[in-house]
Design an enzyme around this catalytic site. Sequence first.
Site, PDB file in Angstrom:
ATOM      1  CB  SER A   5      -0.887  -0.034   1.264  1.00 55.81           C
ATOM      2  OG  SER A   5      -1.582   1.179   1.436  1.00 55.81           O
ATOM      3  CG  LEU A  25       4.346   6.803   1.410  1.00 52.29           C
ATOM      4  CD1 LEU A  25       5.125   7.575   2.459  1.00 52.29           C
ATOM      5  CD2 LEU A  25       4.005   7.710   0.241  1.00 52.29           C
ATOM      6  CB  VAL A  81       7.101  -5.699  10.858  1.00 53.83           C
ATOM      7  CG1 VAL A  81       7.201  -5.813   9.346  1.00 53.83           C
ATOM      8  CG2 VAL A  81       6.193  -4.551  11.286  1.00 53.83           C
ATOM      9  CB  SER A 102       7.054  11.010  10.129  1.00 55.63           C
ATOM     10  OG  SER A 102       6.015  11.962  10.223  1.00 55.63           O
ATOM     11  CE1 TYR A 157       3.498   7.453  12.156  1.00 51.32           C
ATOM     12  CE2 TYR A 157       3.884   9.813  12.028  1.00 51.32           C
ATOM     13  CZ  TYR A 157       3.802   8.571  11.422  1.00 51.32           C
ATOM     14  OH  TYR A 157       4.045   8.457  10.062  1.00 51.32           O
ATOM     15  CE  LYS A 197       6.901   6.605  11.066  1.00 51.53           C
ATOM     16  NZ  LYS A 197       7.333   5.543  10.136  1.00 51.53           N
TER      17      LYS A 197
HETATM   18  N1  LIG Z   1       1.502   9.090   4.105  1.00 52.17           N
HETATM   19  C1  LIG Z   1       2.113  10.024   4.810  1.00 52.17           C
HETATM   20  O1  LIG Z   1       1.731  11.192   4.802  1.00 52.17           O
HETATM   21  C2  LIG Z   1       3.313   9.670   5.642  1.00 52.17           C
HETATM   22  C3  LIG Z   1       4.051  10.712   6.200  1.00 52.17           C
HETATM   23  C4  LIG Z   1       5.174  10.424   6.954  1.00 52.17           C
HETATM   24  C5  LIG Z   1       5.562   9.109   7.146  1.00 52.17           C
HETATM   25  N2  LIG Z   1       4.818   8.099   6.603  1.00 52.17           N
HETATM   26  C6  LIG Z   1       5.285   6.726   6.833  1.00 52.17           C
HETATM   27  O2  LIG Z   1       5.371   6.061   5.596  1.00 52.17           O
HETATM   28  C7  LIG Z   1       5.202   4.655   5.793  1.00 52.17           C
HETATM   29  C8  LIG Z   1       4.169   4.130   4.816  1.00 52.17           C
HETATM   30  O3  LIG Z   1       2.914   4.701   5.160  1.00 52.17           O
HETATM   31  P1  LIG Z   1       1.746   4.943   4.105  1.00 52.17           P
HETATM   32  O4  LIG Z   1       1.344   6.359   4.256  1.00 52.17           O
HETATM   33  O5  LIG Z   1       2.132   4.438   2.771  1.00 52.17           O
HETATM   34  O6  LIG Z   1       0.570   4.085   4.778  1.00 52.17           O
HETATM   35  P2  LIG Z   1      -0.307   2.869   4.240  1.00 52.17           P
HETATM   36  O7  LIG Z   1      -1.295   2.642   5.348  1.00 52.17           O
HETATM   37  O8  LIG Z   1      -0.808   3.137   2.868  1.00 52.17           O
HETATM   38  O9  LIG Z   1       0.719   1.650   4.192  1.00 52.17           O
HETATM   39  C9  LIG Z   1       1.240   1.038   5.328  1.00 52.17           C
HETATM   40  C10 LIG Z   1       1.352  -0.455   5.082  1.00 52.17           C
HETATM   41  O10 LIG Z   1       1.931  -1.061   6.246  1.00 52.17           O
HETATM   42  C11 LIG Z   1       1.267  -2.292   6.451  1.00 52.17           C
HETATM   43  N3  LIG Z   1       1.395  -2.706   7.842  1.00 52.17           N
HETATM   44  C12 LIG Z   1       0.783  -2.158   8.933  1.00 52.17           C
HETATM   45  N4  LIG Z   1       1.098  -2.881  10.032  1.00 52.17           N
HETATM   46  C13 LIG Z   1       1.912  -3.875   9.630  1.00 52.17           C
HETATM   47  C14 LIG Z   1       2.550  -4.939  10.305  1.00 52.17           C
HETATM   48  N5  LIG Z   1       2.408  -5.147  11.635  1.00 52.17           N
HETATM   49  N6  LIG Z   1       3.321  -5.798   9.583  1.00 52.17           N
HETATM   50  C15 LIG Z   1       3.458  -5.630   8.248  1.00 52.17           C
HETATM   51  N7  LIG Z   1       2.853  -4.654   7.554  1.00 52.17           N
HETATM   52  C16 LIG Z   1       2.089  -3.790   8.241  1.00 52.17           C
HETATM   53  C17 LIG Z   1      -0.184  -2.037   6.067  1.00 52.17           C
HETATM   54  O11 LIG Z   1      -0.883  -3.243   5.783  1.00 52.17           O
HETATM   55  C18 LIG Z   1      -0.021  -1.149   4.846  1.00 52.17           C
HETATM   56  O12 LIG Z   1       0.011  -1.913   3.662  1.00 52.17           O
HETATM   57  C19 LIG Z   1       4.823   4.495   7.269  1.00 52.17           C
HETATM   58  O13 LIG Z   1       5.995   4.140   8.001  1.00 52.17           O
HETATM   59  C20 LIG Z   1       4.355   5.872   7.668  1.00 52.17           C
HETATM   60  O14 LIG Z   1       4.496   6.108   9.044  1.00 52.17           O
HETATM   61  C21 LIG Z   1       3.702   8.349   5.856  1.00 52.17           C
END
Ligand SMILES: NC(=O)c1ccc[n+]([C@@H]2O[C@H](COP(=O)([O-])OP(=O)(O)OC[C@H]3O[C@@H](n4cnc5c(N)ncnc54)[C@H](O)[C@@H]3O)[C@@H](O)[C@H]2O)c1
Length: 262
Positions: free
Chosen positions: A15, A17, A60, A154, A167, A171
């Site tokens: 999903s 990023l 994880v 983040s 969070y 991070k």
């Molecule tokens: N989207 C943003 O604005 C943003 C900003 C800063 C940081 N991030 C970080 O980027 C990363 C990706 O986030 P995203 O926005 O793409 O979110 P997302 O929810 O689209 O994707 C996260 C994925 O992690 C998986 N996941 C959750 N728990 C899990 C586990 N225990 N074991 C294995 N997989 C697991 C979910 O199934 C999902 O597919 C995260 O670390 C998030 O904290 C996102």
Amino acid sequence: MKIENRTFVVTGGASGLGQATVEHYHQKGGYVSILDLHVEKGEALVAKLGARARFFQCDVTSSESIAAAVKGTTDWVAETKAPVAGVLAGAGVGLPGKIIDAKGEPLSMQRIDFVLNINLRGTLDTIRQFLPTMVANEPLTPDGERGVILMVSSSAATDGQPGQVSYSASKGAVSAMTLPMARDLARYGIRVVTIAPSLFESAMTAMMGDKVRKSLERVMEFPVRQGKPEEFARLCGEATENTMLNGAVIRLDGAMRMPSRM
Ligand SMILES: NC(=O)c1ccc[n+]([C@@H]2O[C@H](COP(=O)([O-])OP(=O)(O)OC[C@H]3O[C@@H](n4cnc5c(N)ncnc54)[C@H](O)[C@@H]3O)[C@@H](O)[C@H]2O)c1
């Protein structure tokens, strides 16, 4: 370090990023090992990509689950001869909660542990378990590179908002371990780069309320929009290919600083 004919492990790769980065590596001729909790999305992505992609259901927060994904990936690599050259520890969650709420209830340890276990412990455990495979690689470049570790921090690591204490803790820790990990791994020719995105389009931010999203849009400098997953993926590609990037936490935020109040 080139991407073609090398294997890249992406946790949270089903999903947002993570998925965009899987697609980027794959498009550049890499093999992708997608580790995620979400079976349906993971299998759909492998079906879409076809060859050079495998999905391993993985939690994880469980060392056994990661170990099974390491075994699955290394068995696959034995067939493809495309060495594991990178791990992107992308799996992450946000679960808002103030350290003490309006009724005087302190934040529960369950909520704190949920976030720390996935974002911090899960990141460390995944990297830890894939490293023996990576340090055993033959050097992949004339510099003696054996791989790259990418972690996801983040804006909340530096300018966390109200309700982001767990969070931000997770991070901030990811950012803080970037340099010591790069120092530990320098002797093996393995680099470590952390990307700290602000607000990016994903399943995580789709759940965000309008009020929060609008408050963030008000403080954006340029561009005034959310980041696109492909923009994150392109930086992962650059961090993989550019050997001078090491031990760094790179903000990817269009100069935005998150405000205290909504
Ligand atoms: N989207 C943003 O604005 C943003 C900003 C800063 C940081 N991030 C970080 O980027 C990363 C990706 O986030 P995203 O926005 O793409 O979110 P997302 O929810 O689209 O994707 C996260 C994925 O992690 C998986 N996941 C959750 N728990 C899990 C586990 N225990 N074991 C294995 N997989 C697991 C979910 O199934 C999902 O597919 C995260 O670390 C998030 O904290 C996102």
